[in-house]
Design a protein around this motif. Structure first.
Motif, PDB file in Angstrom:
ATOM      1  N   ASP A  91     -26.425  -6.642  34.337  1.00 50.54           N
ATOM      2  CA  ASP A  91     -26.926  -5.268  34.410  1.00 50.54           C
ATOM      3  C   ASP A  91     -26.137  -4.242  33.605  1.00 50.54           C
ATOM      4  OD1 ASP A  91     -24.616  -5.135  35.925  1.00 50.54           O
ATOM      5  OD2 ASP A  91     -25.577  -4.184  37.656  1.00 50.54           O
ATOM      6  N   GLY A  92     -25.185  -4.688  32.809  1.00 50.21           N
ATOM      7  CA  GLY A  92     -24.416  -3.748  31.998  1.00 50.21           C
ATOM      8  C   GLY A  92     -23.409  -4.484  31.152  1.00 50.21           C
ATOM      9  N   PRO A  93     -22.603  -3.732  30.395  1.00 44.65           N
ATOM     10  CA  PRO A  93     -21.596  -4.385  29.547  1.00 44.65           C
ATOM     11  C   PRO A  93     -20.456  -4.966  30.384  1.00 44.65           C
ATOM     12  CG  PRO A  93     -21.478  -1.996  29.329  1.00 44.65           C
ATOM     13  CD  PRO A  93     -22.646  -2.287  30.210  1.00 44.65           C
ATOM     14  N   PRO A  94     -20.089  -6.218  30.124  1.00 44.34           N
ATOM     15  CA  PRO A  94     -18.998  -6.836  30.869  1.00 44.34           C
ATOM     16  C   PRO A  94     -17.630  -6.350  30.386  1.00 44.34           C
ATOM     17  CG  PRO A  94     -19.827  -8.361  29.232  1.00 44.34           C
ATOM     18  CD  PRO A  94     -20.705  -7.137  29.167  1.00 44.34           C
ATOM     19  N   SER A  95     -16.699  -6.289  31.331  1.00 45.78           N
ATOM     20  CA  SER A  95     -15.321  -5.922  31.011  1.00 45.78           C
ATOM     21  C   SER A  95     -14.396  -6.826  31.818  1.00 45.78           C
ATOM     22  CB  SER A  95     -15.079  -4.453  31.374  1.00 45.78           C
ATOM     23  OG  SER A  95     -13.753  -4.088  31.093  1.00 45.78           O
ATOM     24  N   PRO A  96     -13.463  -7.544  31.169  1.00 50.44           N
ATOM     25  CA  PRO A  96     -12.641  -8.509  31.895  1.00 50.44           C
ATOM     26  C   PRO A  96     -11.725  -7.842  32.921  1.00 50.44           C
ATOM     27  CG  PRO A  96     -11.887  -8.317  29.618  1.00 50.44           C
ATOM     28  CD  PRO A  96     -13.139  -7.501  29.742  1.00 50.44           C
ATOM     29  N   ALA A  97     -11.681  -8.427  34.117  1.00 53.91           N
ATOM     30  CA  ALA A  97     -10.823  -7.956  35.204  1.00 53.91           C
ATOM     31  C   ALA A  97     -10.344  -9.180  35.981  1.00 53.91           C
ATOM     32  CB  ALA A  97     -11.605  -6.995  36.106  1.00 53.91           C
ATOM     33  N   ALA A  98      -9.698  -8.939  37.109  1.00 49.58           N
ATOM     34  CA  ALA A  98      -9.176 -10.005  37.971  1.00 49.58           C
ATOM     35  C   ALA A  98      -8.302 -10.949  37.145  1.00 49.58           C
ATOM     36  CB  ALA A  98     -10.304 -10.725  38.689  1.00 49.58           C
ATOM     37  N   GLU A  99      -8.606 -12.269  37.190  1.00 45.24           N
ATOM     38  CA  GLU A  99      -7.756 -13.239  36.481  1.00 45.24           C
ATOM     39  C   GLU A  99      -8.159 -13.482  35.036  1.00 45.24           C
ATOM     40  OE1 GLU A  99     -10.862 -15.998  38.448  1.00 45.24           O
ATOM     41  OE2 GLU A  99      -9.769 -14.236  39.102  1.00 45.24           O
ATOM     42  N   LEU A 100      -9.115 -12.713  34.528  1.00 45.61           N
ATOM     43  CA  LEU A 100      -9.558 -12.924  33.150  1.00 45.61           C
ATOM     44  C   LEU A 100      -8.634 -12.251  32.142  1.00 45.61           C
ATOM     45  CD1 LEU A 100     -13.436 -12.583  33.316  1.00 45.61           C
ATOM     46  CD2 LEU A 100     -12.010 -14.623  33.551  1.00 45.61           C
ATOM     47  N   ALA A 101      -8.384 -12.960  31.052  1.00 40.19           N
ATOM     48  CA  ALA A 101      -7.568 -12.417  29.968  1.00 40.19           C
ATOM     49  C   ALA A 101      -8.432 -11.653  28.975  1.00 40.19           C
ATOM     50  CB  ALA A 101      -6.824 -13.545  29.244  1.00 40.19           C
ATOM     51  N   THR A 102      -9.560 -12.246  28.602  1.00 37.03           N
ATOM     52  CA  THR A 102     -10.421 -11.632  27.599  1.00 37.03           C
ATOM     53  C   THR A 102     -11.818 -12.222  27.702  1.00 37.03           C
ATOM     54  OG1 THR A 102     -10.565 -11.039  25.254  1.00 37.03           O
ATOM     55  CG2 THR A 102      -9.883 -13.294  25.752  1.00 37.03           C
ATOM     56  N   LEU A 103     -12.719 -11.641  26.941  1.00 31.36           N
ATOM     57  CA  LEU A 103     -14.058 -12.203  26.821  1.00 31.36           C
ATOM     58  C   LEU A 103     -14.451 -12.184  25.361  1.00 31.36           C
ATOM     59  CD1 LEU A 103     -16.286  -9.749  26.258  1.00 31.36           C
ATOM     60  CD2 LEU A 103     -15.930  -9.348  28.673  1.00 31.36           C
ATOM     61  N   GLY A 104     -15.473 -12.938  25.042  1.00 29.91           N
ATOM     62  CA  GLY A 104     -15.981 -12.990  23.679  1.00 29.91           C
ATOM     63  C   GLY A 104     -17.409 -13.467  23.698  1.00 29.91           C
ATOM     64  N   TRP A 105     -18.041 -13.380  22.554  1.00 28.65           N
ATOM     65  CA  TRP A 105     -19.427 -13.809  22.396  1.00 28.65           C
ATOM     66  C   TRP A 105     -19.480 -14.796  21.239  1.00 28.65           C
ATOM     67  CZ3 TRP A 105     -23.147 -11.985  25.735  1.00 28.65           C
ATOM     68  CH2 TRP A 105     -22.812 -10.868  26.500  1.00 28.65           C
ATOM     69  N   THR A 106     -20.136 -15.929  21.443  1.00 28.63           N
ATOM     70  CA  THR A 106     -20.242 -16.931  20.389  1.00 28.63           C
ATOM     71  C   THR A 106     -21.693 -17.143  19.978  1.00 28.63           C
ATOM     72  OG1 THR A 106     -19.725 -19.197  19.734  1.00 28.63           O
ATOM     73  CG2 THR A 106     -20.350 -18.873  22.033  1.00 28.63           C
ATOM     74  N   ASP A 107     -21.870 -17.428  18.705  1.00 33.96           N
ATOM     75  CA  ASP A 107     -23.195 -17.802  18.221  1.00 33.96           C
ATOM     76  C   ASP A 107     -23.330 -19.324  18.150  1.00 33.96           C
ATOM     77  OD1 ASP A 107     -21.749 -18.604  15.974  1.00 33.96           O
ATOM     78  OD2 ASP A 107     -22.637 -17.111  14.636  1.00 33.96           O
ATOM     79  N   GLY A 108     -22.304 -20.043  18.582  1.00 38.10           N
ATOM     80  CA  GLY A 108     -22.334 -21.500  18.585  1.00 38.10           C
ATOM     81  C   GLY A 108     -21.856 -22.141  17.302  1.00 38.10           C
ATOM     82  N   ARG A 109     -21.457 -21.321  16.330  1.00 35.32           N
ATOM     83  CA  ARG A 109     -21.008 -21.857  15.039  1.00 35.32           C
ATOM     84  C   ARG A 109     -19.699 -21.211  14.590  1.00 35.32           C
ATOM     85  NH1 ARG A 109     -26.701 -20.786  14.431  1.00 35.32           N
ATOM     86  NH2 ARG A 109     -26.097 -18.694  13.862  1.00 35.32           N
ATOM     87  N   ASP A 110     -18.988 -20.578  15.492  1.00 35.51           N
ATOM     88  CA  ASP A 110     -17.828 -19.785  15.090  1.00 35.51           C
ATOM     89  C   ASP A 110     -16.520 -20.362  15.626  1.00 35.51           C
ATOM     90  OD1 ASP A 110     -17.830 -19.057  17.815  1.00 35.51           O
ATOM     91  OD2 ASP A 110     -19.092 -17.325  17.401  1.00 35.51           O
ATOM     92  N   SER A 111     -15.447 -19.579  15.517  1.00 34.97           N
ATOM     93  CA  SER A 111     -14.116 -20.056  15.883  1.00 34.97           C
ATOM     94  C   SER A 111     -13.933 -20.275  17.377  1.00 34.97           C
ATOM     95  CB  SER A 111     -13.058 -19.075  15.374  1.00 34.97           C
ATOM     96  OG  SER A 111     -13.204 -17.814  16.020  1.00 34.97           O
ATOM     97  N   TYR A 112     -14.866 -19.821  18.214  1.00 37.04           N
ATOM     98  CA  TYR A 112     -14.743 -20.073  19.649  1.00 37.04           C
ATOM     99  C   TYR A 112     -14.998 -21.538  20.000  1.00 37.04           C
ATOM    100  CZ  TYR A 112     -14.507 -15.138  20.945  1.00 37.04           C
ATOM    101  OH  TYR A 112     -14.111 -13.841  21.095  1.00 37.04           O
ATOM    102  N   ILE A 113     -15.824 -22.214  19.245  1.00 40.86           N
ATOM    103  CA  ILE A 113     -16.264 -23.559  19.621  1.00 40.86           C
ATOM    104  C   ILE A 113     -15.096 -24.523  19.837  1.00 40.86           C
ATOM    105  CG2 ILE A 113     -17.708 -25.525  18.944  1.00 40.86           C
ATOM    106  CD1 ILE A 113     -19.156 -22.861  19.916  1.00 40.86           C
ATOM    107  N   PRO A 114     -14.100 -24.622  18.938  1.00 36.23           N
ATOM    108  CA  PRO A 114     -12.991 -25.546  19.208  1.00 36.23           C
ATOM    109  C   PRO A 114     -12.121 -25.104  20.386  1.00 36.23           C
ATOM    110  CG  PRO A 114     -12.877 -24.714  16.935  1.00 36.23           C
ATOM    111  CD  PRO A 114     -14.017 -24.034  17.609  1.00 36.23           C
TER     112      PRO A 114
END
Length: 140
Positions: A91-114
């Protein structure tokens, strides 16, 4: 039926603008997962997802659709795990809290995959592609 010694985890596949939301934890910021977490006593999978996404990202999920279950070993805990995966909107833009360090968005072909947890990379991404929810070749 899942054995009592199997760790239960519920996760959300959240796709916006053809990109999948990923999160990392403070204890292992180099490893990325789908947002979610472990159920508390008496919680349904849907209730767990609502609570976890609110605590970790400050959002509420809606249009939750069960995609399936994945059995594997939890990368951090090293124990058997059953991951219940839902497709969901938020329902809105996510913002990391609690035990999360960060968030990101992947298109499935980028540096997040490895950097994805092996269960996410090897089992959940194919599940999402088969379901038509997300994948580098999914229609957009």
């Amino acid at each position: 039926m899942v054995a009592d010694d199997v760790m239960q985890v519920v996760a959300a596949a959240i796709v916006e603008q053809e990109r999948l939301l990923l999160v990392s934890k403070n204890i292992a910021p180099e490893v990325f997962y789908l947002p979610g977490g472990k159920p508390e006593d008496g919680e349904s999978a849907e209730q767990t997802l609502v609570r976890e996404l609110n605590e970790e990202l400050g959002v509420s999920p809606f249009d939750m659709n069960l995609l399936g279950h994945v059995d594997d070993v939890a990368v951090l805990e090293g124990v058997p795990m059953r991951l219940t995966v839902f497709a969901a909107q938020i329902d809105g833009p996510p913002s990391p809290a609690a035990e999360l360090a960060t968030l990101g968005w992947t298109d499935g072909r980028d540096s997040y995959i490895p950097r994805l947890a092996p269960t996410i990379r090897n089992q959940v991404l194919p599940l999402l592609a088969r379901s038509g929810v997300f994948g580098p070749s999914s229609p957009g």
